[in-house]
Design a protein around this motif. Structure first.
Motif, PDB file in Angstrom:
ATOM      1  N   HIS A  83       0.099  -2.562   3.644  1.00  0.00           N
ATOM      2  CA  HIS A  83       0.646  -1.623   4.635  1.00  0.00           C
ATOM      3  C   HIS A  83       1.756  -2.244   5.469  1.00  0.00           C
ATOM      4  O   HIS A  83       2.216  -1.634   6.429  1.00  0.00           O
ATOM      5  CB  HIS A  83      -0.486  -1.093   5.525  1.00  0.00           C
ATOM      6  CG  HIS A  83      -1.446  -0.243   4.753  1.00  0.00           C
ATOM      7  ND1 HIS A  83      -1.329   1.120   4.678  1.00  0.00           N
ATOM      8  CD2 HIS A  83      -2.506  -0.582   3.983  1.00  0.00           C
ATOM      9  CE1 HIS A  83      -2.291   1.597   3.907  1.00  0.00           C
ATOM     10  NE2 HIS A  83      -3.007   0.585   3.476  1.00  0.00           N
ATOM     11  N   ARG A  90      -5.505   4.959   8.485  1.00  0.00           N
ATOM     12  CA  ARG A  90      -4.845   6.001   7.690  1.00  0.00           C
ATOM     13  C   ARG A  90      -5.921   6.656   6.852  1.00  0.00           C
ATOM     14  O   ARG A  90      -6.625   5.974   6.116  1.00  0.00           O
ATOM     15  CB  ARG A  90      -3.801   5.395   6.754  1.00  0.00           C
ATOM     16  CG  ARG A  90      -2.484   5.172   7.390  1.00  0.00           C
ATOM     17  CD  ARG A  90      -1.378   5.120   6.320  1.00  0.00           C
ATOM     18  NE  ARG A  90      -0.101   5.151   7.000  1.00  0.00           N
ATOM     19  CZ  ARG A  90       0.717   4.107   7.098  1.00  0.00           C
ATOM     20  NH1 ARG A  90       0.423   2.974   6.509  1.00  0.00           N
ATOM     21  NH2 ARG A  90       1.849   4.212   7.761  1.00  0.00           N
ATOM     22  N   THR A 108       5.182  -0.298   6.915  1.00  0.00           N
ATOM     23  CA  THR A 108       4.947   1.151   6.929  1.00  0.00           C
ATOM     24  C   THR A 108       4.737   1.715   8.330  1.00  0.00           C
ATOM     25  O   THR A 108       4.356   2.869   8.473  1.00  0.00           O
ATOM     26  CB  THR A 108       3.726   1.523   6.060  1.00  0.00           C
ATOM     27  OG1 THR A 108       2.542   0.986   6.664  1.00  0.00           O
ATOM     28  CG2 THR A 108       3.869   1.015   4.630  1.00  0.00           C
ATOM     29  N   ARG A 153       2.709   1.247  -2.028  1.00  0.00           N
ATOM     30  CA  ARG A 153       2.642   1.314  -0.565  1.00  0.00           C
ATOM     31  C   ARG A 153       2.656   2.751  -0.090  1.00  0.00           C
ATOM     32  O   ARG A 153       3.386   3.568  -0.629  1.00  0.00           O
ATOM     33  CB  ARG A 153       3.824   0.597   0.056  1.00  0.00           C
ATOM     34  CG  ARG A 153       3.689  -0.879  -0.013  1.00  0.00           C
ATOM     35  CD  ARG A 153       4.741  -1.505   0.826  1.00  0.00           C
ATOM     36  NE  ARG A 153       4.466  -2.932   0.810  1.00  0.00           N
ATOM     37  CZ  ARG A 153       5.208  -3.802   1.412  1.00  0.00           C
ATOM     38  NH1 ARG A 153       6.261  -3.426   2.069  1.00  0.00           N
ATOM     39  NH2 ARG A 153       4.908  -5.066   1.366  1.00  0.00           N
ATOM     40  N   ALA A 210       3.721   5.836   2.247  1.00  0.00           N
ATOM     41  CA  ALA A 210       4.976   6.171   2.917  1.00  0.00           C
ATOM     42  C   ALA A 210       4.814   5.976   4.412  1.00  0.00           C
ATOM     43  O   ALA A 210       3.742   6.216   4.963  1.00  0.00           O
ATOM     44  CB  ALA A 210       5.350   7.617   2.611  1.00  0.00           C
ATOM     45  N   PRO A 211       5.879   5.543   5.108  1.00  0.00           N
ATOM     46  CA  PRO A 211       5.787   5.298   6.546  1.00  0.00           C
ATOM     47  C   PRO A 211       5.425   6.534   7.358  1.00  0.00           C
ATOM     48  O   PRO A 211       4.932   6.414   8.458  1.00  0.00           O
ATOM     49  CB  PRO A 211       7.181   4.799   6.921  1.00  0.00           C
ATOM     50  CG  PRO A 211       7.798   4.349   5.657  1.00  0.00           C
ATOM     51  CD  PRO A 211       7.158   5.142   4.562  1.00  0.00           C
ATOM     52  N   GLU A 215       3.105   8.774   6.754  1.00  0.00           N
ATOM     53  CA  GLU A 215       1.729   9.244   6.613  1.00  0.00           C
ATOM     54  C   GLU A 215       1.017   9.249   7.959  1.00  0.00           C
ATOM     55  O   GLU A 215       1.343   8.485   8.850  1.00  0.00           O
ATOM     56  CB  GLU A 215       0.955   8.342   5.647  1.00  0.00           C
ATOM     57  CG  GLU A 215       1.279   8.609   4.200  1.00  0.00           C
ATOM     58  CD  GLU A 215       0.337   7.870   3.296  1.00  0.00           C
ATOM     59  OE1 GLU A 215      -0.824   8.283   3.185  1.00  0.00           O
ATOM     60  OE2 GLU A 215       0.779   6.865   2.731  1.00  0.00           O
TER      61      GLU A 215
END
Length: 182
Positions: A104, A72, A107, A2, A4-5, A7
């Motif tokens: 996702h 993203r 996140t 996953r 990272a939150p 990003e």
């Protein structure tokens, strides 16, 4: 693995170029949350992806259904759409769809889309929002509860208990400020 939150995440208006990615993530999300209840049902087959591509295409063609996506690094990982709900005694905006690619989940994608919707709803003058969530989708129900959504006292659960209508008072719901530079 996953992301990272923290990003970089960009929320923007959906374009027709996003349709294939949105249909794929919507199909994958539905398959993931339905699989818990119907383990052998084929929710992620090409016919389902075509169905959701057509549904999102119809939404984009409507003047009353704004749609947003979250990306993203240029890849669409979530999408939301909403419309004015004129058939009520108390006019509201309906969160029609909020889907996040399963990889996702957790996140910040859903929260970012939700926050963008809140800002748009308030700017449009809405004071109340509603949505229908699948009764058995406990993950989504918990997500909306954390964001302040409550069962709508004007609408009872569906007789077959497949859906629950939730409501949000937009005068009290908290939305973080718009991200700088996005």
């Amino acid at each position: 693995m996953r992301p990272a939150p923290d990003e970089t995440l960009q929320v923007r208006a959906v374009t027709t170029a996003d349709l294939a990615a949105i249909a794929a993530l919507h199909t994958g999300a539905r398959a993931a949350y339905h699989r818990a209840r119907f383990p052998d049902a084929p929710f992620d087959v090409p016919a389902e992806q075509a169905r959701w591509h057509d549904a999102w295409s119809r939404d984009l063609a409507r003047d009353d259904t704004p749609a947003l996506c979250a990306a993203r690094h240029g890849t669409v990982v979530g999408a939301a759409s909403y419309r004015h709900r004129a058939d009520q005694r108390r006019p509201a905006v309906t969160l029609h769809q909020l889907q996040v690619a399963p990889g996702h989940w957790g996140t910040g994608v859903g929260r970012a889309l939700h926050s963008a919707c809140l800002r748009a709803w308030r700017a449009a003058g809405f004071s109340r929002a509603v949505l229908d969530v699948l009764w058995h989708n406990h993950r989504a129900r918990a997500f909306y509860t954390r964001l302040g959504w409550c069962p709508d006292p004007e609408r009872r659960p569906a007789p077959d208990a497949t859906h629950l209508t939730l409501t949000l008072d937009l005068s009290t719901a908290q939305a973080p400020p718009a991200p700088a530079g996005r």
